[in-house]
Each structure stands twice: as structure tokens, then as C-alpha cells.
Scaffold this motif. Sequence first.
Motif, PDB file in Angstrom:
ATOM      1  N   ASN A 289     133.012 -36.471 -35.104  1.00 16.93           N
ATOM      2  CA  ASN A 289     132.805 -36.248 -36.530  1.00 16.93           C
ATOM      3  C   ASN A 289     134.149 -36.347 -37.249  1.00 16.93           C
ATOM      4  OD1 ASN A 289     134.106 -33.687 -36.060  1.00 16.93           O
ATOM      5  ND2 ASN A 289     132.123 -32.965 -35.288  1.00 16.93           N
ATOM      6  N   LYS A 290     134.123 -36.220 -38.561  1.00  8.28           N
ATOM      7  CA  LYS A 290     135.361 -36.352 -39.319  1.00  8.28           C
ATOM      8  C   LYS A 290     136.309 -35.182 -39.043  1.00  8.28           C
ATOM      9  CE  LYS A 290     134.268 -34.140 -43.770  1.00  8.28           C
ATOM     10  NZ  LYS A 290     134.242 -34.363 -45.235  1.00  8.28           N
TER      11      LYS A 290
ATOM     12  N   THR B 114     135.827 -39.746 -45.061  1.00 10.44           N
ATOM     13  CA  THR B 114     134.609 -39.911 -44.265  1.00 10.44           C
ATOM     14  C   THR B 114     134.892 -40.815 -43.078  1.00 10.44           C
ATOM     15  OG1 THR B 114     133.828 -41.894 -45.443  1.00 10.44           O
ATOM     16  CG2 THR B 114     133.158 -39.728 -46.336  1.00 10.44           C
ATOM     17  N   THR B 115     134.064 -40.676 -42.061  1.00 12.53           N
ATOM     18  CA  THR B 115     134.184 -41.531 -40.882  1.00 12.53           C
ATOM     19  C   THR B 115     133.941 -42.992 -41.247  1.00 12.53           C
ATOM     20  OG1 THR B 115     133.388 -39.707 -39.513  1.00 12.53           O
ATOM     21  CG2 THR B 115     133.339 -41.892 -38.531  1.00 12.53           C
TER      22      THR B 115
ATOM     23  N   VAL C 109     137.026 -44.501 -42.693  1.00 10.84           N
ATOM     24  CA  VAL C 109     138.020 -44.730 -41.641  1.00 10.84           C
ATOM     25  C   VAL C 109     137.678 -45.997 -40.863  1.00 10.84           C
ATOM     26  CG1 VAL C 109     138.967 -43.831 -39.479  1.00 10.84           C
ATOM     27  CG2 VAL C 109     138.630 -42.300 -41.426  1.00 10.84           C
TER      28      VAL C 109
ATOM     29  N   VAL D  77     131.447 -48.035 -37.141  1.00  9.69           N
ATOM     30  CA  VAL D  77     131.394 -46.575 -37.102  1.00  9.69           C
ATOM     31  C   VAL D  77     131.123 -46.105 -35.684  1.00  9.69           C
ATOM     32  CG1 VAL D  77     130.136 -44.542 -37.904  1.00  9.69           C
ATOM     33  CG2 VAL D  77     130.671 -46.374 -39.503  1.00  9.69           C
TER      34      VAL D  77
ATOM     35  N   VAL E  35     134.237 -45.672 -33.706  1.00 12.87           N
ATOM     36  CA  VAL E  35     134.936 -44.417 -34.021  1.00 12.87           C
ATOM     37  C   VAL E  35     134.276 -43.252 -33.285  1.00 12.87           C
ATOM     38  CG1 VAL E  35     135.582 -42.805 -35.848  1.00 12.87           C
ATOM     39  CG2 VAL E  35     135.647 -45.275 -36.280  1.00 12.87           C
ATOM     40  N   TYR E  36     132.926 -43.242 -33.286  1.00  9.04           N
ATOM     41  CA  TYR E  36     132.209 -42.140 -32.652  1.00  9.04           C
ATOM     42  C   TYR E  36     132.370 -42.124 -31.137  1.00  9.04           C
ATOM     43  CZ  TYR E  36     129.865 -40.731 -36.972  1.00  9.04           C
ATOM     44  OH  TYR E  36     129.595 -40.253 -38.232  1.00  9.04           O
TER      45      TYR E  36
ATOM     46  N   ALA F 270     142.875 -43.559 -40.461  1.00 11.12           N
ATOM     47  CA  ALA F 270     142.513 -42.226 -40.942  1.00 11.12           C
ATOM     48  C   ALA F 270     143.620 -41.629 -41.795  1.00 11.12           C
ATOM     49  CB  ALA F 270     142.209 -41.309 -39.757  1.00 11.12           C
TER      50      ALA F 270
ATOM     51  N   ILE G 263     138.562 -36.070 -36.246  1.00 13.18           N
ATOM     52  CA  ILE G 263     139.637 -36.991 -36.642  1.00 13.18           C
ATOM     53  C   ILE G 263     140.733 -36.230 -37.372  1.00 13.18           C
ATOM     54  CG2 ILE G 263     140.214 -39.076 -37.935  1.00 13.18           C
ATOM     55  CD1 ILE G 263     137.275 -39.901 -37.749  1.00 13.18           C
TER      56      ILE G 263
END
Length: 210
Positions: A65-66, A44-45, A48, A56, A59-60, A31, A69
Motif C-alpha cells: 500500500n502507499k 497515491t500508488t 507512483v 500498479v 509496485v504491489y 515516489a 512506500i
Amino acid sequence: MTERQNPRISSRKQPQQARSTQLVAAILEAAAQVLAKEGARRFTTARVAERAGVSVGSVYQYFPNKAAILFRLQSDEWRQTSELLSGILEDVRKPPLERLRLLVHAFIRSECEEAGMRVALNDAAPLYRDAPEAREARASSDRAVQAFMREVLPVATKATRALAAELVTTTLSAVGKDFSESPRTPAEIEAFAGAMADMFCAYLEGLGKR
């Protein structure tokens, strides 16, 4: 008219095992790289996740959400700055104004070293600057500065110490940010930090004599 709600910025969950801790660390490192390269608007996610080499969905698991982060990156930066500030100002083995000089030099160097990411984080600040988490993250550094002012200005009024604390921290932050946005040599950084430290020390010495 309904009030616009801020996006959720807290992490979904905290990593409990070494593997998940490493995953979160990889996500945050990716990130920071995406933010420095793409800026806040293109952050954006998905980018990243791609940079981190994970899905993705992974990450979630930890960030909804972004904004979450970005807030984690910002809160980590606040924590590091707070630890830097507190560690220097609370070192009573050194005279107060020597500590202030050390702080100014360390802060300006840090601003210049991480200028790219900090500028991008500042662009993203509207996502979370009014959140309770943001105010809490800054509180410890404020307490350290206030304690330092009580030490360096023991006979000054509470209002005078509060004004001195606000002037020093606001000037250091704003001028440091502006200075760091252009490439600087080590010699330029040291000269600038030295001049700023001289200014702060002269100001506090003057207040102490009143």
C-alpha cells in the motif's frame, strides 16, 4: 470499541536479482518525486506507478500500500541521517566538540537540501510513527548520541547526560525543520548552523565544568 489497526508498512518482499533491485529503486525514486510535488495527501500508488513507468501491479509486488512506500522513504531517510550522525560523532580522530560542530552544519545543510520531501514525510507520519519499525529505525542514532555524551561528559550523572542528549537532538531536529521550510542561501545556512553549534558547545562546556 475496537482499536484501529495501523496499515501494514513492511515491504512484501525484498528484491533478489539486479533487475528487481533496479525496479524497486525506480519505484522509490518516482515516489520521492511524487511526494515532493503532490504532498502526502495526494500521494497515491497509481501516481507512483505512472511516474515510474511501471504497472500498479509491479509496485504491489514489493509494497502492499502507499503507507509501505512512504515508510520505506522515511526509513531510508532515518538510515541516512543515522549514518551521517554516527559517522561524524564516532570519528575519534577529532575532538568531541569539533565533531558536534561538523554534525550541526551537515545536518542543517541536509535539512535544507531535502526540505520538500521531509515536510511531506512529516505530514504522512501518522501512518507509521507508532509502528515498531519506526522505533527500531531511530534506535541506532540514539545510541550514537548517548555514547557521544558519555565521552564529552564523563563525570556527569546518567540523568544529566540523558537530558543533554534529548535537548541537543530535539532542538536540532525541530529547529532544523523549521529553518529549512523557507528557502535559504548557503551563507544563511552556514551562519545559522554556526550559531546553533556555538549554543550547543557552550551548553556542553558549561555542564562539563559543574
